[in-house]
Write a protein that holds these residues in place. Structure first.
Motif, PDB file in Angstrom:
ATOM      1  N   LEU A 216      12.843   0.140  10.355  1.00 28.90           N
ATOM      2  CA  LEU A 216      13.846  -0.542   9.548  1.00 28.90           C
ATOM      3  C   LEU A 216      13.641  -2.054   9.576  1.00 28.90           C
ATOM      4  CD1 LEU A 216      16.462  -0.550   7.869  1.00 28.90           C
ATOM      5  CD2 LEU A 216      17.747  -0.549  10.022  1.00 28.90           C
ATOM      6  N   LEU A 217      13.305  -2.595  10.736  1.00 26.19           N
ATOM      7  CA  LEU A 217      13.046  -4.027  10.835  1.00 26.19           C
ATOM      8  C   LEU A 217      11.863  -4.429   9.962  1.00 26.19           C
ATOM      9  CD1 LEU A 217      13.548  -4.527  14.671  1.00 26.19           C
ATOM     10  CD2 LEU A 217      14.900  -5.625  12.876  1.00 26.19           C
ATOM     11  N   LEU A 218      10.807  -3.622   9.990  1.00 26.48           N
ATOM     12  CA  LEU A 218       9.633  -3.908   9.171  1.00 26.48           C
ATOM     13  C   LEU A 218       9.969  -3.830   7.686  1.00 26.48           C
ATOM     14  CD1 LEU A 218       6.590  -4.361   8.753  1.00 26.48           C
ATOM     15  CD2 LEU A 218       6.269  -1.895   9.082  1.00 26.48           C
ATOM     16  N   GLN A 219      10.639  -2.751   7.299  1.00 29.09           N
ATOM     17  CA  GLN A 219      10.961  -2.552   5.886  1.00 29.09           C
ATOM     18  C   GLN A 219      11.964  -3.586   5.388  1.00 29.09           C
ATOM     19  OE1 GLN A 219       8.357   0.584   5.048  1.00 29.09           O
ATOM     20  NE2 GLN A 219       9.664  -0.568   3.685  1.00 29.09           N
TER      21      GLN A 219
ATOM     22  N   SER B 288      10.723  -9.785  -4.037  1.00 32.25           N
ATOM     23  CA  SER B 288      11.679  -9.488  -5.106  1.00 32.25           C
ATOM     24  C   SER B 288      11.354  -8.174  -5.793  1.00 32.25           C
ATOM     25  CB  SER B 288      11.686 -10.633  -6.128  1.00 32.25           C
ATOM     26  OG  SER B 288      10.381 -10.824  -6.662  1.00 32.25           O
ATOM     27  N   ASN B 289      10.069  -7.788  -5.795  1.00 32.94           N
ATOM     28  CA  ASN B 289       9.649  -6.500  -6.354  1.00 32.94           C
ATOM     29  C   ASN B 289       9.763  -5.436  -5.268  1.00 32.94           C
ATOM     30  OD1 ASN B 289       8.488  -4.299  -7.582  1.00 32.94           O
ATOM     31  ND2 ASN B 289       6.539  -5.301  -8.038  1.00 32.94           N
ATOM     32  N   GLN B 290      10.781  -4.592  -5.347  1.00 33.95           N
ATOM     33  CA  GLN B 290      11.046  -3.626  -4.291  1.00 33.95           C
ATOM     34  C   GLN B 290      10.055  -2.462  -4.264  1.00 33.95           C
ATOM     35  OE1 GLN B 290      13.522  -3.989  -1.744  1.00 33.95           O
ATOM     36  NE2 GLN B 290      13.178  -6.002  -2.623  1.00 33.95           N
ATOM     37  N   MET B 291       9.182  -2.372  -5.267  1.00 30.77           N
ATOM     38  CA  MET B 291       8.171  -1.321  -5.246  1.00 30.77           C
ATOM     39  C   MET B 291       7.160  -1.529  -4.114  1.00 30.77           C
ATOM     40  SD  MET B 291       8.843   1.045  -7.285  1.00 30.77           S
ATOM     41  CE  MET B 291       7.286   1.903  -7.038  1.00 30.77           C
ATOM     42  N   ILE B 292       7.000  -2.771  -3.685  1.00 36.63           N
ATOM     43  CA  ILE B 292       6.038  -3.046  -2.610  1.00 36.63           C
ATOM     44  C   ILE B 292       6.509  -2.436  -1.293  1.00 36.63           C
ATOM     45  CG2 ILE B 292       4.919  -4.871  -1.268  1.00 36.63           C
ATOM     46  CD1 ILE B 292       5.020  -6.606  -3.793  1.00 36.63           C
ATOM     47  N   PRO B 293       7.717  -2.747  -0.788  1.00 38.28           N
ATOM     48  CA  PRO B 293       8.165  -2.103   0.459  1.00 38.28           C
ATOM     49  C   PRO B 293       8.382  -0.600   0.307  1.00 38.28           C
ATOM     50  CG  PRO B 293       9.913  -3.462  -0.482  1.00 38.28           C
ATOM     51  CD  PRO B 293       8.668  -3.795  -1.240  1.00 38.28           C
ATOM     52  N   LEU B 294       8.814  -0.144  -0.869  1.00 39.14           N
ATOM     53  CA  LEU B 294       9.002   1.296  -1.057  1.00 39.14           C
ATOM     54  C   LEU B 294       7.670   2.032  -1.005  1.00 39.14           C
ATOM     55  CD1 LEU B 294      11.720   1.331  -3.869  1.00 39.14           C
ATOM     56  CD2 LEU B 294      12.020   1.999  -1.477  1.00 39.14           C
ATOM     57  N   SER B 295       6.634   1.441  -1.564  1.00 40.19           N
ATOM     58  CA  SER B 295       5.306   2.057  -1.518  1.00 40.19           C
ATOM     59  C   SER B 295       4.796   2.109  -0.080  1.00 40.19           C
ATOM     60  CB  SER B 295       4.327   1.276  -2.397  1.00 40.19           C
ATOM     61  OG  SER B 295       4.734   1.303  -3.747  1.00 40.19           O
ATOM     62  N   LEU B 296       5.081   1.050   0.676  1.00 38.00           N
ATOM     63  CA  LEU B 296       4.666   1.045   2.082  1.00 38.00           C
ATOM     64  C   LEU B 296       5.355   2.165   2.849  1.00 38.00           C
ATOM     65  CD1 LEU B 296       3.118  -0.335   4.387  1.00 38.00           C
ATOM     66  CD2 LEU B 296       5.159  -1.728   4.782  1.00 38.00           C
ATOM     67  N   GLY B 297       6.648   2.374   2.600  1.00 41.49           N
ATOM     68  CA  GLY B 297       7.362   3.459   3.269  1.00 41.49           C
ATOM     69  C   GLY B 297       6.782   4.816   2.923  1.00 41.49           C
ATOM     70  N   LEU B 298       6.419   5.015   1.654  1.00 42.28           N
ATOM     71  CA  LEU B 298       5.828   6.287   1.234  1.00 42.28           C
ATOM     72  C   LEU B 298       4.475   6.506   1.897  1.00 42.28           C
ATOM     73  CD1 LEU B 298       6.016   8.775  -0.614  1.00 42.28           C
ATOM     74  CD2 LEU B 298       4.943   7.402  -2.416  1.00 42.28           C
TER      75      LEU B 298
END
Length: 250
Positions: free
Chosen positions: A152-155, A163-173
């Motif tokens: 959670l801290l990393l994400q 600002s583009n939330q696709m970057i952290p979401l892609s990392l989580g996937l």
């Protein structure tokens, strides 16, 4: 901090974060209870071992993704409204970082606690022959929570900075896929990425007989050096993420 945390919960009232967490938990429980059907005497004897083997595997796949979604939902409110500068006039950036982390931690810790309650319910409902292994369940609660909060801290750091939330979401996937894949490699490989620690801190191993197609579960020693590594990573992610967010140009 209490006021800042209260503001975060009010901001997320209509973000349906609880629904995301509930959906994950519901899917995990369906999968979990489906795996407990048609248990014979041998499986009932190893029921608690099966529980503490299945959930870390499910968590390695799903929790990185859900953690990324929770962090994103907590952060995109300010990105969409471009309110970081306004918030910084009334609240230090470090306090905002802490409040968002505690808010996300509340949802994720509730999820892990409900997982443990589901294991206890399954044990009594199915009639596991052994008594509940309370120390091991306690360690499961500790380890799963610790790894999840580290992620959670990393994400959260990435979600606040991008600002583009696709970057952290892609990392989580990608982290979910990597965490599952690396569980089947030697333990030293799993220590290389934070998503691998759901497997590193598992307390149960499995022997599978290919001829009889019978799985045998057994207790393993706790990897305390691995726990120290993920603890160091959590401190690094917290201090580094907080410092980066404080320096962020808003």
């Amino acid at each position: 901090m209490r006021k800042a945390l209260s503001v975060e919960f009010r901001k997320t009232r209509h973000r349906k974060i609880w629904l995301i967490v509930a959906a994950l938990l519901g899917f995990q429980l369906l999968w979990f209870f489906w795996g407990l059907k048609n248990m014979d005497a041998g499986k009932l004897q190893q029921g608690w071992l099966l529980c503490l083997y299945q959930f870390p595997v499910l968590n390695a796949i799903m929790l990185p993704v859900v953690t990324a979604v929770v962090a994103s939902r907590l952060s995109d409110v300010e990105h969409k409204g471009q309110t970081f500068r306004l918030l910084n006039t009334v609240m230090p950036a470090g306090k905002l970082f802490d409040a968002k982390f505690l808010c996300g931690a509340f949802y994720l810790l509730a999820l892990v606690i409900l997982q443990v309650m589901a294991m206890l319910l399954a044990g009594y409902a199915k009639g596991f022959t052994e008594s509940p292994p309370l120390p091991q369940l306690g360690y499961y609660l500790l380890f799963t929570s610790w790894v999840t909060l580290t992620l959670l801290l990393l994400q959260q750091t990435l979600s606040l900075l991008c600002s583009n939330q696709m970057i952290p979401l892609s990392l989580g996937l990608l982290g979910g896929f990597a965490g599952l894949f690396i569980m089947y490699l030697p333990p030293q490989f799993a220590r290389l990425i934070p998503w691998g620690y759901y497997g590193v801190l598992m307390q149960v191993g499995m022997n599978w007989d290919r001829e009889t197609r019978i799985s045998d579960f057994y207790w393993t020693d706790i990897d305390w050096p691995g726990f120290l590594i993920i603890t160091a990573a959590s401190l690094l992610f917290y201090s580094g993420g907080r410092a980066l967010f404080r320096r962020k140009e808003v």
